[in-house]
Design a protein around this motif. Structure first.
Motif, PDB file in Angstrom:
ATOM      1  N   SER A   2      22.259  82.736  71.502  1.00  0.00           N
ATOM      2  CA  SER A   2      22.168  84.194  71.528  1.00  0.00           C
ATOM      3  C   SER A   2      23.252  84.788  72.406  1.00  0.00           C
ATOM      4  O   SER A   2      23.873  85.807  72.067  1.00  0.00           O
ATOM      5  CB  SER A   2      20.786  84.618  72.046  1.00  0.00           C
ATOM      6  OG  SER A   2      19.760  84.207  71.166  1.00  0.00           O
ATOM      7  N   TYR A  30      18.620  86.202  69.095  1.00  0.00           N
ATOM      8  CA  TYR A  30      18.383  87.474  69.783  1.00  0.00           C
ATOM      9  C   TYR A  30      18.455  88.652  68.824  1.00  0.00           C
ATOM     10  O   TYR A  30      17.601  89.540  68.838  1.00  0.00           O
ATOM     11  CB  TYR A  30      19.409  87.647  70.910  1.00  0.00           C
ATOM     12  CG  TYR A  30      19.222  88.928  71.690  1.00  0.00           C
ATOM     13  CD1 TYR A  30      18.415  88.952  72.816  1.00  0.00           C
ATOM     14  CD2 TYR A  30      19.841  90.102  71.299  1.00  0.00           C
ATOM     15  CE1 TYR A  30      18.221  90.122  73.527  1.00  0.00           C
ATOM     16  CE2 TYR A  30      19.662  91.281  71.995  1.00  0.00           C
ATOM     17  CZ  TYR A  30      18.856  91.282  73.115  1.00  0.00           C
ATOM     18  OH  TYR A  30      18.668  92.451  73.807  1.00  0.00           O
ATOM     19  N   ASP A  31      19.484  88.674  67.989  1.00  0.00           N
ATOM     20  CA  ASP A  31      19.754  89.841  67.160  1.00  0.00           C
ATOM     21  C   ASP A  31      18.627  90.142  66.182  1.00  0.00           C
ATOM     22  O   ASP A  31      18.284  91.303  65.941  1.00  0.00           O
ATOM     23  CB  ASP A  31      21.067  89.628  66.406  1.00  0.00           C
ATOM     24  CG  ASP A  31      21.623  90.913  65.833  1.00  0.00           C
ATOM     25  OD1 ASP A  31      21.397  91.969  66.444  1.00  0.00           O
ATOM     26  OD2 ASP A  31      22.277  90.861  64.783  1.00  0.00           O
ATOM     27  N   LYS A  32      18.028  89.096  65.604  1.00  0.00           N
ATOM     28  CA  LYS A  32      17.007  89.298  64.565  1.00  0.00           C
ATOM     29  C   LYS A  32      15.589  89.335  65.119  1.00  0.00           C
ATOM     30  O   LYS A  32      14.638  89.514  64.351  1.00  0.00           O
ATOM     31  CB  LYS A  32      17.128  88.198  63.511  1.00  0.00           C
ATOM     32  CG  LYS A  32      18.426  88.256  62.729  1.00  0.00           C
ATOM     33  CD  LYS A  32      18.483  87.188  61.662  1.00  0.00           C
ATOM     34  CE  LYS A  32      19.792  87.261  60.870  1.00  0.00           C
ATOM     35  NZ  LYS A  32      19.859  86.213  59.821  1.00  0.00           N
ATOM     36  N   ASP A  89      15.362  93.499  75.947  1.00  0.00           N
ATOM     37  CA  ASP A  89      16.165  92.765  76.928  1.00  0.00           C
ATOM     38  C   ASP A  89      15.286  92.179  78.026  1.00  0.00           C
ATOM     39  O   ASP A  89      15.494  91.045  78.468  1.00  0.00           O
ATOM     40  CB  ASP A  89      17.208  93.678  77.571  1.00  0.00           C
ATOM     41  CG  ASP A  89      18.367  93.995  76.637  1.00  0.00           C
ATOM     42  OD1 ASP A  89      18.382  93.462  75.514  1.00  0.00           O
ATOM     43  OD2 ASP A  89      19.248  94.782  77.034  1.00  0.00           O
ATOM     44  N   ALA A 131      22.511  89.930  74.852  1.00  0.00           N
ATOM     45  CA  ALA A 131      21.899  88.683  75.318  1.00  0.00           C
ATOM     46  C   ALA A 131      22.763  88.038  76.399  1.00  0.00           C
ATOM     47  O   ALA A 131      22.250  87.506  77.391  1.00  0.00           O
ATOM     48  CB  ALA A 131      21.703  87.719  74.150  1.00  0.00           C
ATOM     49  N   THR A 158      26.654  84.949  70.685  1.00  0.00           N
ATOM     50  CA  THR A 158      26.827  85.803  69.517  1.00  0.00           C
ATOM     51  C   THR A 158      26.420  87.256  69.741  1.00  0.00           C
ATOM     52  O   THR A 158      26.658  88.083  68.868  1.00  0.00           O
ATOM     53  CB  THR A 158      26.014  85.251  68.333  1.00  0.00           C
ATOM     54  OG1 THR A 158      24.614  85.175  68.709  1.00  0.00           O
ATOM     55  CG2 THR A 158      26.486  83.855  67.946  1.00  0.00           C
ATOM     56  N   HIS A 159      25.813  87.563  70.867  1.00  0.00           N
ATOM     57  CA  HIS A 159      25.319  88.919  71.082  1.00  0.00           C
ATOM     58  C   HIS A 159      25.563  89.333  72.527  1.00  0.00           C
ATOM     59  O   HIS A 159      25.078  88.704  73.456  1.00  0.00           O
ATOM     60  CB  HIS A 159      23.822  88.991  70.751  1.00  0.00           C
ATOM     61  CG  HIS A 159      23.363  90.377  70.419  1.00  0.00           C
ATOM     62  ND1 HIS A 159      23.166  91.337  71.375  1.00  0.00           N
ATOM     63  CD2 HIS A 159      23.081  90.970  69.226  1.00  0.00           C
ATOM     64  CE1 HIS A 159      22.763  92.458  70.788  1.00  0.00           C
ATOM     65  NE2 HIS A 159      22.707  92.267  69.491  1.00  0.00           N
ATOM     66  N   GLU A 160      26.310  90.399  72.733  1.00  0.00           N
ATOM     67  CA  GLU A 160      26.695  90.816  74.078  1.00  0.00           C
ATOM     68  C   GLU A 160      25.493  91.194  74.932  1.00  0.00           C
ATOM     69  O   GLU A 160      25.470  90.923  76.134  1.00  0.00           O
ATOM     70  CB  GLU A 160      27.673  91.990  74.003  1.00  0.00           C
ATOM     71  CG  GLU A 160      28.046  92.605  75.354  1.00  0.00           C
ATOM     72  CD  GLU A 160      28.607  91.600  76.348  1.00  0.00           C
ATOM     73  OE1 GLU A 160      28.434  91.822  77.563  1.00  0.00           O
ATOM     74  OE2 GLU A 160      29.210  90.589  75.927  1.00  0.00           O
TER      75      GLU A 160
END
Length: 219
Positions: free
Chosen positions: A127, A45-47, A72, A134, A130-132
């Motif tokens: 995702s 998600y982050d990248k 999102d 997501a 590791t990512h809020e």
């Protein structure tokens, strides 16, 4: 006397015919979704960016925003096309609550066993861990689009809590079997897992005598 010759052929216009352009436009949304699934699967998600999804789909970034809005919302659409709640929920509930535990287990494991959907599901889980942002999208999607609709058909105390327990059980299996790959869970047969898990899921979802500790009573 010789009459006038045939009219000269009209000059051919450059570019795609209007019908072909319309067909391309109609397929742009599908290409964007497929590209989004691939990008989220490979990059996380982050990248992943809207610009990167657009490039992979061969469209302008503005078209991605036109169809889906924010990153999102693209992520949520990618989840939806992977999990297919419009088909999942009716399939789970069509035969009533009898056997719903087994149907849930088989559908869930079937999606993970399918190579076409396993990679996107792995991306979704990783995702969310590791990512809020997501995780927030996944929580909203699962709670509203899937669990909320299942819980609405459960004639038991605290149906939403029960549906969440069932989901947590299945996500735990996915983590152990497909992400961490713990043995013997990773190599166990699907039928073997279903036989062990289905009764527990059925109890979560339908046994009225098992009110979860601390859950608020239904009013």
């Amino acid at each position: 006397m010789t009459g006038p010759g045939p009219d000269p052929a009209p000059a051919r216009r450059r570019g795609r015919p209007p019908r072909a352009r319309a067909a391309e436009g109609g397929g742009a949304r599908s290409r964007i979704l497929e590209a989004a699934r691939t990008e989220f699967s490979e990059r996380g998600y982050d990248k992943t960016s809207v610009r990167g999804i657009a490039k992979a789909a061969g469209v302008d970034a503005a078209l991605v925003h036109h169809y889906f809005g924010t990153k999102d919302e693209v992520f949520e659409a990618a989840i939806e096309v992977t999990m297919e709640p419009a088909q999942l929920v009716p399939a789970l509930l069509a035969a009533g609550t009898d056997g719903i535990g087994e149907r849930l287990a088989r559908y869930f494991l079937g999606a993970w066993e399918n190579p076409a959907t396993r990679a996107p599901l792995l991306a979704i889980i990783r995702s969310a861990l590791t990512h809020e942002a997501a995780a927030k999208v996944l929580r909203g999607f699962v709670l509203q689009r899937v669990l909320g609709r299942v819980a609405a058909d459960l004639d038991v105390p605290n149906p939403q809590f029960r549906a969440e327990l069932a989901a947590s059980h299945m996500i735990g299996i996915a983590m152990m079997r497909y992400v961490i790959k713990v043995e013997p869970m990773a190599s166990a047969g699907v039928d073997e897992i279903v036989a062990m898990v289905a009764p527990t899921l059925q109890r979560y979802l339908t046994d009225p005598s098992e009110t979860p500790p601390g859950a608020r009573p239904v009013r």
